[in-house]
Enzyme design. Structure first.
Site, PDB file in Angstrom:
ATOM      1  N   TYR A  48       0.709  -1.146  -0.113  1.00  0.00           N
ATOM      2  CA  TYR A  48      -0.119   0.038  -0.093  1.00  0.00           C
ATOM      3  C   TYR A  48       0.846   1.147  -0.046  1.00  0.00           C
ATOM      4  O   TYR A  48       1.810   1.416   0.656  1.00  0.00           O
ATOM      5  CB  TYR A  48      -0.845   0.155   1.153  1.00  0.00           C
ATOM      6  N   ASP A  62      -0.704  16.053   5.692  1.00  0.00           N
ATOM      7  CA  ASP A  62      -1.778  15.211   4.845  1.00  0.00           C
ATOM      8  C   ASP A  62      -2.738  16.102   4.490  1.00  0.00           C
ATOM      9  O   ASP A  62      -4.120  15.745   5.150  1.00  0.00           O
ATOM     10  CB  ASP A  62      -1.983  13.996   5.606  1.00  0.00           C
ATOM     11  N   ASP A  91      -5.937  10.455  -3.125  1.00  0.00           N
ATOM     12  CA  ASP A  91      -6.564  11.522  -2.553  1.00  0.00           C
ATOM     13  C   ASP A  91      -7.923  11.707  -3.142  1.00  0.00           C
ATOM     14  O   ASP A  91      -8.741  10.818  -3.372  1.00  0.00           O
ATOM     15  CB  ASP A  91      -5.957  12.895  -2.362  1.00  0.00           C
ATOM     16  N   GLU A 118     -11.361   9.417  -2.949  1.00  0.00           N
ATOM     17  CA  GLU A 118     -11.958   9.785  -1.717  1.00  0.00           C
ATOM     18  C   GLU A 118     -13.266  10.930  -2.122  1.00  0.00           C
ATOM     19  O   GLU A 118     -13.014  11.536  -2.999  1.00  0.00           O
ATOM     20  CB  GLU A 118     -11.324  10.074  -0.675  1.00  0.00           C
ATOM     21  N   CYS A 126      -6.613  14.085   6.707  1.00  0.00           N
ATOM     22  CA  CYS A 126      -6.317  12.731   7.105  1.00  0.00           C
ATOM     23  C   CYS A 126      -7.665  12.252   7.451  1.00  0.00           C
ATOM     24  O   CYS A 126      -8.489  12.897   8.333  1.00  0.00           O
ATOM     25  CB  CYS A 126      -5.396  12.969   8.320  1.00  0.00           C
ATOM     26  N   ARG A 161     -13.254   5.392  -1.842  1.00  0.00           N
ATOM     27  CA  ARG A 161     -13.249   5.605  -0.670  1.00  0.00           C
ATOM     28  C   ARG A 161     -14.160   6.712  -0.147  1.00  0.00           C
ATOM     29  O   ARG A 161     -14.288   7.753  -0.738  1.00  0.00           O
ATOM     30  CB  ARG A 161     -11.715   6.368   0.088  1.00  0.00           C
ATOM     31  N   GLU A 191     -13.714   4.575   5.328  1.00  0.00           N
ATOM     32  CA  GLU A 191     -12.974   5.364   6.219  1.00  0.00           C
ATOM     33  C   GLU A 191     -13.249   5.288   7.504  1.00  0.00           C
ATOM     34  O   GLU A 191     -14.464   5.937   7.849  1.00  0.00           O
ATOM     35  CB  GLU A 191     -12.317   6.547   5.725  1.00  0.00           C
ATOM     36  N   ASN A 213      -8.788  -0.062   7.204  1.00  0.00           N
ATOM     37  CA  ASN A 213      -7.444   0.939   7.334  1.00  0.00           C
ATOM     38  C   ASN A 213      -7.110   0.524   8.799  1.00  0.00           C
ATOM     39  O   ASN A 213      -7.824   1.339   9.682  1.00  0.00           O
ATOM     40  CB  ASN A 213      -7.892   2.232   7.007  1.00  0.00           C
TER      41      ASN A 213
END
Length: 322
Positions: A48, A62, A91, A118, A126, A161, A191, A213
Site C-alpha cells: 500500500y 496530509d 486523494d 475519496e 487525514c 473511499r 474510512e 484501514n
C-alpha cells in the site's frame, strides 16, 4: 535487479485474483522503494502507498498539498521495486472529473495496480481527524465514473473511499457505498469505521471487496486479521506503520548519539550491511556485470557492525567495505 520481473498488467490481474480469493489480504504501507521490496521479501500479498506517507516524506502535512506528479513519480518508484501489486492513495483525484481521468492514466503509466479516490472536499485532511467535509453524492459519483471510464487496462482497480461516516450515520455510509459501486467502483474503502459491526454493515451493503484501514492512533481499533476476515473484510492496510517505526528508531538513535557521543549503543538494532546488500541485490548486479560489483557479500546478519575504518579487500568475506 533494476525493475520488477512482473509486468504491471500481471500485477493488476494478481490483485483482482487476491481480492476474489475468499481470504483477507494484508498490504503494509511502504515509505520508500526499499521498504516496498522488504514487504515482498517478508511474504505479504501486496504493497500500500499512502498519500499521508508521501506527504510526510516531503515534509508536508496530509492536507492535499501533494500533486499528481509527485504522487505518480514516488508511487512508481516503489512499484518498480516489487513483484507485488501496489495500491496507491490518489486523494480526491487531484481535481475535477477530467483531472481524475488524467490521474488514473498517469498512475497506470507508473505501474500501479490500482488506486482509491475519496469523497472529501479538496483540500482534504487525514481520514482519522475530526472536522472533515465530504462532497455531495453527485460529485463523488462523477469522480468514480470518470476514473472508471479513463482507465485503459480493465484490470486497473478503481476503489472508492468514503469518509462520510465521520460526518454522518452508518446508514449514510452504507447508502454512499452502494451508490459508488453503481458509479463504477470495483471496491470500497470505508474510512474510520468505529467497530467490527460497522465493517460488517458495509460488507452487507455491497457485493464488492472492502478495505479496512488499520492505522495507529486513529478512530478504529487495531483489529486482528482474523477479526477483520470474520466480518467479511477482503483487504487490510497498515499505511503509516513502517514510516512511524523507522522514524521512531531514527529518533532514538539520534538521541543516543546526543547522549553518548557515539551511535554504538544503537548498532545492534540496525539493519546490517549484509542484509541491506541482500535487499538491493548486489549479487544480481554482479552476475549481470562483474565490473559493477566484484566483491563477496558478507554472509549472515551479525548483531553488530564492524569497527569503524574496516576496509573490505575482497580476500576475506569477514571484512566489510566502509
Amino acid at each position: 535487479m533494476l525493475y520488477s520481473t512482473v509486468t504491471p498488467e500481471q500485477k493488476r490481474r494478481s490483485l483482482r485474483e487476491k481480492l476474489s480469493s475468499g481470504r483477507i489480504q494484508q498490504f503494509p504501507g511502504a515509505f520508500n522503494p526499499l521498504s516496498a521490496r522488504l514487504i515482498g521479501d517478508k511474504g505479504f500479498a501486496g504493497v500500500y502507498i499512502s498519500g499521508a506517507v508521501i506527504a510526510a516524506d516531503l515534509g508536508l502535512p496530509d492536507i492535499g498539498l501533494t500533486t499528481l506528479t509527485e504522487v505518480a513519480q514516488r508511487a512508481g518508484q516503489m512499484a518498480r521495486m516489487t513483484d507485488l501489486p501496489c495500491l496507491v492513495d490518489a486523494d480526491t483525484g487531484f481535481g475535477e472529473p477530467m483531472n481524475v481521468a488524467r490521474s488514473v492514466q498517469e498512475l497506470e503509466n507508473a505501474g500501479l495496480a490500482g488506486c482509491h479516490i475519496e469523497d472529501q472536499f479538496n483540500p482534504k485532511r487525514c481520514g482519522h481527524l475530526d472536522g472533515k467535509n465530504v462532497v455531495d453524492l453527485d460529485t463523488a459519483a462523477k469522480r468514480i465514473r470518470a476514473a472508471a471510464d479513463a482507465r485503459r487496462d480493465p484490470d486497473f482497480l478503481i476503489m472508492a473511499r468514503t469518509d462520510i461516516r465521520g460526518t454522518d450515520t452508518l446508514e449514510a455510509a452504507q447508502d454512499r457505498a452502494r451508490a459508488l459501486v453503481e458509479a463504477g467502483a470495483d471496491a470500497i474503502f470505508p474510512e474510520a469505521m468505529r467497530s467490527l459491526d460497522e465493517f460488517r454493515a458495509i460488507r452487507e451493503a455491497v457485493d464488492v471487496p472492502i478495505l479496512a484501514n488499520m492505522t495507529e492512533f486513529g478512530k478504529s481499533e487495531l483489529f486482528t486479521v482474523d477479526e477483520l476476515e470474520g466480518v467479511g473484510v477482503n483487504l487490510v492496510i497498515y499505511p503509516v506503520t513502517l514510516l512511524r517505526s523507522a522514524m521512531g528508531a531514527a529518533e532514538r538513535t539520534l538521541d543516543s548519539i546526543t547522549a553518548h557521543g557515539t551511535q554504538e549503543a544503537a548498532v545492534d538494532q540496525m539493519q546490517t550491511r549484509s542484509r541491506l546488500y541482500e535487499l538491493v541485490d548486489y549479487e544480481g548486479y554482479n552476475r549481470f556485470d562483474s565490473s559493477v560489483f566484484n566483491f563477496e557479500v558478507p554472509q549472515g546478519y551479525p548483531s553488530a557492525a564492524p569497527a569503524a575504518g574496516t576496509t573490505f579487500t575482497g580476500q576475506n568475506p569477514q571484512e566489510e567495505q566502509s
